[in-house]
Scaffold this active site. Structure first.
Site, PDB file in Angstrom:
ATOM      1  N   CYS A 281       0.812  -1.227   0.000  1.00 53.67           N
ATOM      2  CA  CYS A 281       0.000   0.000   0.000  1.00 53.67           C
ATOM      3  C   CYS A 281       0.841   1.271   0.000  1.00 53.67           C
ATOM      4  O   CYS A 281       0.289   2.377  -0.023  1.00 53.67           O
ATOM      5  CB  CYS A 281      -0.954  -0.003   1.200  1.00 53.67           C
ATOM      6  N   HIS A 434      -1.606   7.454   7.096  1.00 58.71           N
ATOM      7  CA  HIS A 434      -2.084   6.285   6.356  1.00 58.71           C
ATOM      8  C   HIS A 434      -3.552   6.054   6.695  1.00 58.71           C
ATOM      9  O   HIS A 434      -4.368   5.825   5.803  1.00 58.71           O
ATOM     10  CB  HIS A 434      -1.237   5.063   6.717  1.00 58.71           C
ATOM     11  N   HIS A 472      -9.563   3.213   0.620  1.00 57.14           N
ATOM     12  CA  HIS A 472      -8.179   2.738   0.529  1.00 57.14           C
ATOM     13  C   HIS A 472      -7.956   2.148  -0.854  1.00 57.14           C
ATOM     14  O   HIS A 472      -8.420   1.059  -1.168  1.00 57.14           O
ATOM     15  CB  HIS A 472      -7.948   1.680   1.600  1.00 57.14           C
TER      16      HIS A 472
END
Length: 635
Positions: A281, A434, A472
């Site tokens: 990610c 994040h 996300h």
């Protein structure tokens, strides 16, 4: 003297819409925008979503009634808002209430007797099972008798436990914007997003190409889940199991390097450096580090950096869901304490949450070295002096967080202090966390940020998380963060995390300020943003992003007042041309760049000499660089 990588263009598409000219950012803070900016962004979304049309440059309803910006907001505003950002997955994309799958079914004859059926001869399996007998009925049909029964698979449907995602705006289909035959969705998004970034520069791409050598343009982009729909790896792996055949394109187009390859081959026609770096990610920041390193070292003068991810499919939902990583309907019901769920609030960074929300996104930034930007009069939206990457060391769980993020985040802050001073970081910086929206992340990342803040004497460090709005997007997640941060610099506004009711009790926030409403910084302008990203496997990255006013101060000092004034004069036209593109894009004129089979380079036309190579189609030669790195080791 190192060259500074400056951002001269940015663009893309995610659940908030088009990114260039900060429209995606505006959507996330729509409540805090002035009337004109809000209405302009809503009008652009209305066109993108095919709710209205443009006739002779003017907005019209689908039944041809002229529309003003105010009328668009009044008539279509609620629908636009409901059909953007994180929301329930739409049936046109994936029916989460009736997702197709196959059930195993064992069939036998009645009371142990043989079972017979008729089928086509060509459909018989090879070889025949030992307990089957076949009797020909005619040239095509046969009767099969089974003595022991058999297992078959039957089409069925099931309800998915995960029902929310950060989808592209309803009605917006990248495939409709260019000849996208057999392109996986992630690559469709790549083409339109890279186009948006290039158009946003305000300079003709050919002008940029003419000012650099052929190998001084670099492209770094990737996806981490590859292309998993039927036109990519998804179709490749499912074809035989579904009784079909693999196509010639599925394997090639499924590769996770294809976002970079497509840009080189069909958008830029570039022969420069290229690569697809993956770090789970944190992949965008991994690619960004490579692009920045190429520029600071002088090995490239222009770098296009980005990621594209289209993971809203059953396979990704099943995979991440099996890990317990995704926010399920049942989990959200438990949090809210009621049977109905507000899927708009599925992603809840640093609040009571139960997992992250998958999203699709494709984002790109265009970097130049500072000297070229000044020479061309490029508009500078920020700069990336460095990106730091660290692994976690030994791990017990591949998906668990680890110590690497402490290292890269601390290095990022220490680096920024050297550039803008302690007060610049302590008083005028913020963090794009994040913020994945998992219970583990809210504790571990908040503790990390809180400890880093304490270490460097930072009090009330503003923290935001764009995943609250757009979800996300895996490889593109840190790109979503960076694009949002550029919007914060432009409007001096930090988006609040508006999907949560309160900060969770286990979040560390002694030195942090996590707001639930948009926070204006007009009186104390932001100068630095820290982009933090964490990925499965121990992939941690933290990037330093400088505001444009900081970059201008640095450039004035490096080049002097006269050269900087000349740059400002050139920049006026660049800004005007960029604004002209934005106005066209708001009316649906996106001018997608897709050059299939055009301007191919004839190998025989390449002229090679002892000092340089001349490549057809490029005005500048590729000059062989003098390499003195190992001179002390040579005779």
């Amino acid at each position: 003297m190192s060259r500074l990588p400056v951002i001269v263009g940015f663009g893309g598409y995610n659940a908030a819409g088009r990114s260039s000219a900060h429209h995606g950012f505006r959507r996330t803070v729509i409540e805090s925008m002035d009337s004109h900016s809000r209405q302009e962004t809503l009008a652009g979304l209305a066109v993108l979503m095919k709710l209205i049309k443009v006739v002779d440059g003017q907005y019209h309803s689908l039944d041809d009634a002229p529309l003003t910006l105010a009328a668009i907001e009044a008539d279509y505003g609620p629908q636009i808002l409901a059909s953007t950002l994180v929301r329930r997955i739409e049936k046109s994309h994936l029916d989460v209430d009736a997702a197709p799958w196959q059930k195993n079914l064992t069939v036998t004859g009645p009371a142990g007797k043989p079972l017979s059926f008729i089928t086509l001869r060509k459909q018989l399996p090879e070889p025949l099972p030992s307990d089957w007998t076949v009797e020909a009925l005619n040239d095509n049909d046969v009767q099969v008798t089974l003595y022991d029964g058999c297992d078959i698979k039957v089409d069925s449907y099931r309800e998915l436990p995960v029902k929310s995602a950060g989808q592209l705006p309803s009605g917006f289909e990248p495939s409709e914007l260019y000849r996208s035959h057999f392109h996986p969705r992630g690559l469709q998004m790549t083409v339109v997003a890279a186009t948006d970034a290039l158009r946003s520069i305000g300079l003709p791409w050919q002008k940029i190409v003419d000012h650099v050598a052929p190998d001084e343009i670099a492209v770094y982009a990737s996806s981490i889940m590859s292309q998993l729909d039927e036109n990519g790896f998804g179709g490749l792996m499912q074809a035989r199991l579904k009784g079909g055949r693999v196509t010639a394109k599925q394997l090639a187009l499924g590769l996770n390097s294809m976002p970079a390859d497509f840009i080189n081959a069909y958008v830029l026609g570039s022969v420069g450096s290229t690569g697809s770096i993956t770090g789970a990610c944190a992949s965008f920041l991994y690619n960004l580090q490579k692009g920045c390193d190429m520029i600071t070292s002088g090995r490239a003068r222009v770098a296009i950096v980005g990621s594209s991810e289209a993971p809203i499919n059953q396979e990704c939902i099943d995979g991440y869901g099996a890990m317990g990583a995704l926010a399920t309907e049942a989990g959200l019901q438990q949090i809210e304490g009621k049977d109905t769920v507000d899927f708009r609030r599925a992603s809840r960074p640093f609040g009571q949450n139960c997992g992250f929300t998958l999203a699709e996104s494709s984002q790109f930034v265009v970097l130049m070295d500072d000297a070229l930007a000044l020479e061309l009069g490029a508009d500078i939206h920020g700069a990336v002096p460095d990106v730091f990457i660290n692994a976690d060391g030994f791990k017990k769980s591949i998906s668990a967080p680890g110590p690497g993020n402490y290292l890269c985040m601390a290095k990022a802050v220490a680096s920024a202090i050297q550039l803008v001073g302690e007060d610049g970081v302590r008083l005028r910086s913020f963090v794009h966390a994040h913020g994945s929206s998992t219970p583990a992340n809210r504790v571990t990342e908040s503790e990390l940020l809180d400890r880093v803040a304490a270490n460097f004497g930072i009090a009330d460090w503003p923290v935001t998380a764009v995943k609250a709005y757009v979800g996300h997007s895996l490889a593109s997640a840190s790109a979503d963060q960076l694009i949002s941060a550029l919007g914060s610099f432009k409007y001096q506004l930090i988006p609040g995390i508006k999907t949560i009711d309160a900060i969770a009790d286990d979040v560390h926030q002694q030195h942090l300020r996590i707001a639930k409403v948009d926070v204006s910084r007009a009186e104390q302008p932001l100068e630095v943003c820290f982009i933090n990203s964490k990925g499965f496997g121990g992939n941690n990255a933290s990037g330093v992003l400088l505001a444009p006013q900081v970059v201008e101060r640095m450039l004035r000092k490096r080049y002097g007042p006269e050269r900087f004034a000349a740059y400002l004069a050139k920049r006026e036209q660049t800004r005007a041309d960029a604004q002209a593109y934005d106005q066209q894009a708001l009316k649906g004129q996106l001018e997608i760049i897709y050059n299939f089979g055009h301007d191919l380079i004839d190998d025989q036309g390449i002229e090679m000499g002892s000092e340089q190579i001349n490549v057809p189609g490029f005005s500048q030669p590729l000059v062989f660089q003098r390499d003195a790195r190992f001179a002390d080791m040579l005779d």
